[in-house]
Design an enzyme around this catalytic site. Sequence first.
Site, PDB file in Angstrom:
ATOM      1  N   CYS A 330      52.821   7.957 -61.112  1.00 23.54           N
ATOM      2  CA  CYS A 330      52.276   8.886 -61.829  1.00 23.54           C
ATOM      3  C   CYS A 330      50.641   8.832 -61.634  1.00 23.54           C
ATOM      4  CB  CYS A 330      52.636   8.996 -63.259  1.00 23.54           C
ATOM      5  SG  CYS A 330      52.336  10.687 -63.858  1.00 23.54           S
ATOM      6  N   HIS A 443      58.542   8.695 -63.187  1.00 19.54           N
ATOM      7  CA  HIS A 443      58.799   7.604 -64.160  1.00 19.54           C
ATOM      8  C   HIS A 443      60.348   6.988 -64.088  1.00 19.54           C
ATOM      9  CE1 HIS A 443      54.842   7.785 -65.893  1.00 19.54           C
ATOM     10  NE2 HIS A 443      54.779   8.953 -65.848  1.00 19.54           N
TER      11      HIS A 443
END
Length: 508
Positions: A330, A443
């Site tokens: 991310c 994630h």
Amino acid sequence: MALKLMIQGTASSVGKSLIVTALCRIFKQDGLKVAPFKSQNMALNSYITEEGLEIGRAQAVQAEAAGIKPSYHMNPILLKPSSDKKSQVVLRGRVYENMSAEEYFKFRPKLLELIKEDFDFLAKRNDVVVIEGAGSPAEINLKEKDIVNMGLAELVNAPVLLVGDIDRGGVFASIAGTMLLLDEKERNRVEGVIINKFRGDIEILKPGLKMLENIIQKEVLGVIPYMDVHIDEEDGATDRFYTKCAQGEVDVAIINLPHISNFTDFDPLTKVPGVKIKYVNKGERIGDCDVLIIPGTKNTIGDLKVLKDYGLDKEILNLREKGKFIVGICGGFQMLGKVIKDPYHIESDTEEMEGLGLLSIETVIEREKTTSETKAFLGEELPDTLSSLKGLFVTGYEIHMGESYILGKGKHFSIVVERNKEKVKVLDGAVSEDGRVFGTYIHGIFENSLFTKEFINIVRKEKGLTPLEEVINYREFREKEYDRLANIVRNSLDMERIYQIMERYRDK
């Protein structure tokens, strides 16, 4: 209407979240439908529901322990600090706006109706709702218009159990002091106390418990031992960042960014045989490692600046020259690119910052946040170095304000094929030509056991180590940990008395 029980604490990190998790599993084991609830959570460790809505990870963990799907009703307000002075306010899973503390305190009373609606939604559909407070109910400067501790307990008429952490020292003073700072009506709502994180001979503790009961005129409902259970933590107030491990067969370094988010992404790696994790904290050097991971962050540009200020960018480039594996998740993925732009000042006053230049991408921080449960395919574009990852499907979740675009002949890392149960085809991440640097927005990717095994085996093979035959199924492991946690807590608390307390409040 459901039975209710609220767990409050004398301070942050005394174990409220874990005790609520344990109680959710205990009530489930007892054949009851149970749901967790926390009106307001401040955490960077969040979770995406199957509807693509964002809640605190603690409530998702508690829901998992309860055997139900996480829902935004369980955490209607999520505050995600984006700087020292502002937080992103997430209401019912969606970004509302960024607010300063002063702005939020003025806004907070307007949220009571929303909180009550979501609590009632859960109470009508479950046998028990276990409520978690935040911080301490004795923060006298914050008590006015409280919506998360005693104010919430009164709103939904829930009995309160107060938790103190004996491992910190001063547990008797913290419990007695908390009771002293509550007004009479609030003290009457406290039905008992729990001593948490006890080590040693409980017989030595018993005289102190008796004296405490006499002082506060409340019963001690149990003493929970210090537990080495492996369950996702709520926020960054954790020892994990400061635990130093001996060198392993495969050494993984993770940079502890100032605004690190979703650090539980890396918990599965701690269960892989031969893998040793170390967190690189502010002012520390990365040193030698086989794999460097740059995690997610709520402030990519700000944390990248800190990383550069401490000279870690030079260390990262040095690791690249040595042929080490570098992974970005991310915000960490965004940092690995050529440039990060924030034209709308969503995260920072800085409009543009040069990245580490290790991946051929450009990132633009957008106004809209992407939140989704995600399934992705690792395709044939992956370089030969990562050939054993080709053809794998991985699941996880996305939470990001930025969008990253491949530059020139750069290659993507995966293809997202599903978001929130809907079929899509979206390119994700990027990978270097030699496969030694890659990043993704996904994630939870290391919770995919096959992906984790194959990636670690790539590193092991390069070091001349025997490949692993299998790694632990992390999701099955978590289920066993919930049961182990519940058994410890059940044997430590007077559950019969707790049921009596809840029944008494059912009729109030």
